[in-house]
Design a protein around this motif. Structure first.
Motif, PDB file in Angstrom:
ATOM      1  N   GLN A  82     -22.665  23.498  24.785  1.00 44.81           N
ATOM      2  CA  GLN A  82     -22.316  23.515  26.213  1.00 44.81           C
ATOM      3  C   GLN A  82     -21.028  24.294  26.428  1.00 44.81           C
ATOM      4  O   GLN A  82     -20.102  24.244  25.623  1.00 44.81           O
ATOM      5  N   GLU A  83     -20.953  25.017  27.541  1.00 45.43           N
ATOM      6  CA  GLU A  83     -19.786  25.844  27.845  1.00 45.43           C
ATOM      7  C   GLU A  83     -18.975  25.241  28.983  1.00 45.43           C
ATOM      8  O   GLU A  83     -19.535  24.737  29.969  1.00 45.43           O
ATOM      9  N   LEU A  84     -17.655  25.320  28.840  1.00 46.78           N
ATOM     10  CA  LEU A  84     -16.723  24.904  29.881  1.00 46.78           C
ATOM     11  C   LEU A  84     -16.188  26.145  30.570  1.00 46.78           C
ATOM     12  O   LEU A  84     -15.774  27.101  29.913  1.00 46.78           O
ATOM     13  N   ASP A  85     -16.182  26.132  31.873  1.00 48.79           N
ATOM     14  CA  ASP A  85     -15.760  27.278  32.676  1.00 48.79           C
ATOM     15  C   ASP A  85     -14.243  27.300  32.784  1.00 48.79           C
ATOM     16  O   ASP A  85     -13.631  26.360  33.295  1.00 48.79           O
ATOM     17  N   LEU A  86     -13.628  28.386  32.295  1.00 47.52           N
ATOM     18  CA  LEU A  86     -12.183  28.588  32.420  1.00 47.52           C
ATOM     19  C   LEU A  86     -11.935  29.931  33.077  1.00 47.52           C
ATOM     20  O   LEU A  86     -11.501  30.889  32.440  1.00 47.52           O
ATOM     21  N   GLY A  87     -12.241  30.044  34.356  1.00 46.37           N
ATOM     22  CA  GLY A  87     -12.137  31.335  35.023  1.00 46.37           C
ATOM     23  C   GLY A  87     -13.187  32.269  34.484  1.00 46.37           C
ATOM     24  O   GLY A  87     -14.383  31.955  34.499  1.00 46.37           O
ATOM     25  N   ALA A  88     -12.756  33.417  33.947  1.00 43.31           N
ATOM     26  CA  ALA A  88     -13.707  34.348  33.348  1.00 43.31           C
ATOM     27  C   ALA A  88     -14.008  34.006  31.894  1.00 43.31           C
ATOM     28  O   ALA A  88     -14.883  34.620  31.286  1.00 43.31           O
ATOM     29  N   LEU A  89     -13.293  33.037  31.348  1.00 41.28           N
ATOM     30  CA  LEU A  89     -13.533  32.607  29.965  1.00 41.28           C
ATOM     31  C   LEU A  89     -14.576  31.510  29.926  1.00 41.28           C
ATOM     32  O   LEU A  89     -14.784  30.787  30.899  1.00 41.28           O
ATOM     33  N   ARG A  90     -15.210  31.375  28.775  1.00 39.06           N
ATOM     34  CA  ARG A  90     -16.108  30.276  28.513  1.00 39.06           C
ATOM     35  C   ARG A  90     -15.685  29.622  27.196  1.00 39.06           C
ATOM     36  O   ARG A  90     -15.564  30.294  26.172  1.00 39.06           O
ATOM     37  N   ALA A  91     -15.451  28.327  27.247  1.00 33.62           N
ATOM     38  CA  ALA A  91     -15.141  27.567  26.041  1.00 33.62           C
ATOM     39  C   ALA A  91     -16.422  26.902  25.576  1.00 33.62           C
ATOM     40  O   ALA A  91     -16.938  26.002  26.238  1.00 33.62           O
TER      41      ALA A  91
END
Length: 331
Positions: free
Chosen positions: A116-125
């Motif tokens: 699963q990805e966490l949204d950090l602006g244009a980044l994805r964690a």
């Protein structure tokens, strides 16, 4: 503490725009624990990983000075050797707390699935389930940065002898990371006892003696031999980290004597101050710190890694065909 903006990875998002480089800010606890802020500097959105309770003020100060919004606070696993500051930090910013469902941490709102990805602006964690050290362990991939918690250390790996850990499962997790991520991936460990905050997966593949053990059976046999003792204050730490119960401000003398008599004790607290309040404060401080700073290894059978009583890395005896790098455990 230093700040590093990672090189922009070659991968692209679906719109074909190059991914921005994450800004990584490590925070080093004096006794070896590591906490991190990871941010999209342009969007001013950040993720905190494994905040230590002693570092919450420092983390807050950095976030406010940068003007970053703290979207998420993530514990990679249930910590047994130090107090987590996740609840305290998230409360200051109204952040979403993140941990695996198996952690059963009170107050956690998001239990990510594997990948699963966490949204950090244009980044994805990208959050990966990485069991072995504990069943609830997570690692986090942001661009070219890998935050390993206790799964993979610089020159070492995690211990697996309590909280449901399993050495064979850890081996499988490590093999998955080595297969899926490139050698250029930057490794940010959850502990280090030599002042370091990063390595690379390529360097660990080359130099880490645990990764040189390519057979699962040999890895399990070596990792489960001579495990370090259980941290003496583990029950109090688990009460805080799982349920939010505060660590007691005072410790009965009989309990203190019992703790110091156990082989896992790492310090002596001198309470000869004439002030019960000062004595209680000393004991509370001693109990709240990381327990992984021991430097005196215990002796063990020949041809086995020596185990420190509080999980610090120590030199292994040289074995034919084996590297002489440090063998390390983390709690």
């Amino acid at each position: 503490m230093s700040t590093r903006t990672a090189p922009t990875p070659a991968a692209t998002v679906s719109s074909s725009r190059a991914l921005p480089a994450p800004t990584v800010v490590p925070f080093a606890h004096p006794q070896g624990c590591r906490s991190y802020l990871v941010a999209d500097g342009a969007a001013r959105r950040a993720l905190a990983i494994d905040p230590h309770l002693d570092l919450v003020d420092e983390l807050e100060q950095r976030l406010r000075s940068e003007g970053w919004t703290l979207d998420y606070v993530l514990d990679t696993h249930t910590h047994a050797d130090h107090p987590s500051g996740s609840a305290a930090l998230a409360a200051r910013f109204g952040s979403v707390r993140v941990a695996h469902a198996l952690a059963h941490h009170r107050g956690v709102a998001l239990h990510p699935e594997d990948g699963q990805e966490l949204d950090l602006g244009a980044l994805r964690a990208r959050v990966l389930h990485a069991p072995g050290h504990t069943p609830d362990h997570l690692v986090v991939v942001v661009g070219n940065e890998l935050f390993t918690g206790d799964t993979l250390l610089i020159g070492g790996v995690a211990r697996t002898d309590f909280l449901g850990g399993d050495a064979g499962t850890l081996f499988d997790t490590l093999q998955r990371l080595l297969a899926e991520l490139g050698d250029e991936t930057v490794v940010h460990p959850g502990h280090d006892y030599a002042g370091r905050t990063e390595s690379t997966l390529g360097a660990e593949r080359r130099d880490n003696p645990w990764l040189a053990l390519r057979e699962r059976t040999a890895f399990v046999r070596a990792l489960t031999a001579n495990p370090p003792p259980r941290p003496t204050n583990m029950d109090d730490l688990l009460g805080l980290n799982r349920e939010g119960h505060p660590i007691p401000a005072a410790l009965p003398a009989a309990e203190l004597v019992g703790a110091l008599a156990g082989e896992g004790a790492t310090r002596v607290v001198d309470v000869r101050t004439g002030s019960s309040s000062r004595a209680s404060a000393c004991v509370a401080r001693a109990r709240s710190r990381c327990t992984s700073s021991c430097t005196a290894p215990t002796r063990c059978a020949p041809r086995r890694p020596r185990a420190c009583s509080c999980a610090a890395p120590v030199r292994a005896p040289r074995r034919r065909g084996a590297p002489s790098s440090a063998w390390a455990w983390a709690a």
